[in-house]
Design a protein around this motif. Structure first.
Motif, PDB file in Angstrom:
ATOM      1  N   ALA A 104       4.686   7.070   3.925  1.00 46.72           N
ATOM      2  CA  ALA A 104       4.010   6.509   2.758  1.00 46.72           C
ATOM      3  C   ALA A 104       3.326   7.609   1.947  1.00 46.72           C
ATOM      4  N   ASN A 105       3.234   7.370   0.650  1.00 48.56           N
ATOM      5  CA  ASN A 105       2.555   8.295  -0.249  1.00 48.56           C
ATOM      6  C   ASN A 105       1.045   8.161  -0.121  1.00 48.56           C
ATOM      7  N   PRO A 106       0.292   9.217  -0.434  1.00 49.02           N
ATOM      8  CA  PRO A 106      -1.164   9.080  -0.510  1.00 49.02           C
ATOM      9  C   PRO A 106      -1.529   8.249  -1.740  1.00 49.02           C
ATOM     10  N   ARG A 107      -2.727   7.745  -1.762  1.00 55.18           N
ATOM     11  CA  ARG A 107      -3.203   6.875  -2.840  1.00 55.18           C
ATOM     12  C   ARG A 107      -2.935   7.453  -4.234  1.00 55.18           C
ATOM     13  N   ALA A 108      -3.167   8.724  -4.418  1.00 56.83           N
ATOM     14  CA  ALA A 108      -3.023   9.346  -5.734  1.00 56.83           C
ATOM     15  C   ALA A 108      -1.569   9.406  -6.196  1.00 56.83           C
ATOM     16  N   LEU A 109      -0.620   9.190  -5.291  1.00 61.10           N
ATOM     17  CA  LEU A 109       0.795   9.276  -5.648  1.00 61.10           C
ATOM     18  C   LEU A 109       1.527   7.950  -5.454  1.00 61.10           C
ATOM     19  N   ALA A 110       0.844   6.849  -5.741  1.00 66.90           N
ATOM     20  CA  ALA A 110       1.481   5.535  -5.633  1.00 66.90           C
ATOM     21  C   ALA A 110       2.621   5.443  -6.645  1.00 66.90           C
TER      22      ALA A 110
ATOM     23  N   GLY B  53       7.944   0.713  -6.098  1.00 67.94           N
ATOM     24  CA  GLY B  53       9.014   0.571  -5.120  1.00 67.94           C
ATOM     25  C   GLY B  53       8.834   1.408  -3.861  1.00 67.94           C
ATOM     26  N   GLN B  54       7.735   2.139  -3.755  1.00 66.85           N
ATOM     27  CA  GLN B  54       7.489   2.956  -2.574  1.00 66.85           C
ATOM     28  C   GLN B  54       6.201   2.517  -1.891  1.00 66.85           C
ATOM     29  N   GLU B  55       5.996   3.029  -0.683  1.00 68.42           N
ATOM     30  CA  GLU B  55       4.801   2.689   0.083  1.00 68.42           C
ATOM     31  C   GLU B  55       3.667   3.665  -0.227  1.00 68.42           C
ATOM     32  N   VAL B  56       2.452   3.137  -0.172  1.00 68.44           N
ATOM     33  CA  VAL B  56       1.249   3.940  -0.367  1.00 68.44           C
ATOM     34  C   VAL B  56       0.292   3.628   0.789  1.00 68.44           C
ATOM     35  N   THR B  57      -0.395   4.644   1.273  1.00 67.32           N
ATOM     36  CA  THR B  57      -1.364   4.461   2.352  1.00 67.32           C
ATOM     37  C   THR B  57      -2.745   4.259   1.749  1.00 67.32           C
ATOM     38  N   LEU B  58      -3.357   3.121   2.080  1.00 62.29           N
ATOM     39  CA  LEU B  58      -4.722   2.808   1.651  1.00 62.29           C
ATOM     40  C   LEU B  58      -5.638   3.015   2.840  1.00 62.29           C
ATOM     41  N   GLN B  59      -6.788   3.632   2.635  1.00 67.70           N
ATOM     42  CA  GLN B  59      -7.724   3.886   3.731  1.00 67.70           C
ATOM     43  C   GLN B  59      -9.133   3.491   3.331  1.00 67.70           C
ATOM     44  N   VAL B  60      -9.929   3.185   4.357  1.00 68.36           N
ATOM     45  CA  VAL B  60     -11.355   2.920   4.174  1.00 68.36           C
ATOM     46  C   VAL B  60     -12.098   3.528   5.354  1.00 68.36           C
TER      47      VAL B  60
ATOM     48  N   GLU C 257      -6.528   2.109   8.062  1.00 65.74           N
ATOM     49  CA  GLU C 257      -5.537   2.292   7.012  1.00 65.74           C
ATOM     50  C   GLU C 257      -4.547   1.141   6.993  1.00 65.74           C
ATOM     51  N   TYR C 258      -3.952   0.988   5.831  1.00 64.36           N
ATOM     52  CA  TYR C 258      -2.971  -0.064   5.600  1.00 64.36           C
ATOM     53  C   TYR C 258      -1.878   0.518   4.713  1.00 64.36           C
ATOM     54  N   THR C 259      -0.628   0.267   5.061  1.00 67.12           N
ATOM     55  CA  THR C 259       0.490   0.726   4.248  1.00 67.12           C
ATOM     56  C   THR C 259       0.945  -0.428   3.363  1.00 67.12           C
ATOM     57  N   TYR C 260       0.870  -0.210   2.055  1.00 66.41           N
ATOM     58  CA  TYR C 260       1.213  -1.234   1.065  1.00 66.41           C
ATOM     59  C   TYR C 260       2.447  -0.788   0.294  1.00 66.41           C
ATOM     60  N   ARG C 261       3.388  -1.698   0.133  1.00 65.27           N
ATOM     61  CA  ARG C 261       4.584  -1.397  -0.657  1.00 65.27           C
ATOM     62  C   ARG C 261       4.322  -1.818  -2.096  1.00 65.27           C
ATOM     63  N   VAL C 262       4.347  -0.853  -2.995  1.00 65.94           N
ATOM     64  CA  VAL C 262       4.126  -1.116  -4.412  1.00 65.94           C
ATOM     65  C   VAL C 262       5.359  -1.842  -4.961  1.00 65.94           C
ATOM     66  N   PRO C 263       5.155  -2.990  -5.627  1.00 67.58           N
ATOM     67  CA  PRO C 263       6.299  -3.724  -6.160  1.00 67.58           C
ATOM     68  C   PRO C 263       7.126  -2.873  -7.134  1.00 67.58           C
ATOM     69  N   ASP C 264       8.422  -3.133  -7.191  1.00 66.59           N
ATOM     70  CA  ASP C 264       9.318  -2.399  -8.088  1.00 66.59           C
ATOM     71  C   ASP C 264       8.915  -2.556  -9.553  1.00 66.59           C
ATOM     72  N   ASP C 265       8.341  -3.721  -9.874  1.00 68.12           N
ATOM     73  CA  ASP C 265       7.966  -3.996 -11.266  1.00 68.12           C
ATOM     74  C   ASP C 265       6.452  -3.900 -11.486  1.00 68.12           C
ATOM     75  N   ALA C 266       5.773  -3.154 -10.623  1.00 68.08           N
ATOM     76  CA  ALA C 266       4.314  -3.028 -10.721  1.00 68.08           C
ATOM     77  C   ALA C 266       3.909  -2.400 -12.052  1.00 68.08           C
ATOM     78  N   GLU C 267       2.874  -2.963 -12.648  1.00 66.51           N
ATOM     79  CA  GLU C 267       2.340  -2.451 -13.904  1.00 66.51           C
ATOM     80  C   GLU C 267       1.588  -1.143 -13.636  1.00 66.51           C
ATOM     81  N   GLU C 268       1.772  -0.165 -14.498  1.00 67.47           N
ATOM     82  CA  GLU C 268       1.044   1.098 -14.358  1.00 67.47           C
ATOM     83  C   GLU C 268      -0.430   0.879 -14.640  1.00 67.47           C
TER      84      GLU C 268
END
Length: 87
Positions: A2-8, A11-18, A63-74
């Motif tokens: 997964a990508n880091p938060r800054a590189l969401a 269509g790809q996964e991003v790692t969210l952390q708290v 942490e949680y791995t979230y898949r950004v939708p293919d049609d996600a708004e920027e």
């Protein structure tokens, strides 16, 4: 991987952390697995609060791995975390 938060990327996964801390500034674990939810740039809830898939990485760090939708708004999306810490 997964990508880091800054590189969401769409269509790809991003790692969210708290990271949770106590009043003294020390890292502490939540009493149970925290929940995470995701909102898009319009504030619409895209992922309802869930603890499924939330992993404990270190003391108080989750942490949680979230898949950004293919049609996600920027724009700026928000991940909200909720936990109970009873000291």
């Amino acid at each position: 991987m997964a990508n880091p938060r800054a590189l969401a990327v769409q269509g790809q996964e991003v790692t969210l952390q708290v990271q949770f801390y106590n009043a003294s500034g020390e890292a502490v674990d939540a009493d149970s697995t925290p929940t995470v939810s995701v909102r898009n740039t319009d504030g619409e809830e895209i992922l309802a609060p869930t603890s499924r898939g939330v992993l404990s990485v270190d003391t108080g760090l989750y942490e949680y791995t979230y898949r950004v939708p293919d049609d996600a708004e920027e724009g700026s999306w928000m991940d909200d975390w909720e936990a109970t810490i009873d000291e």
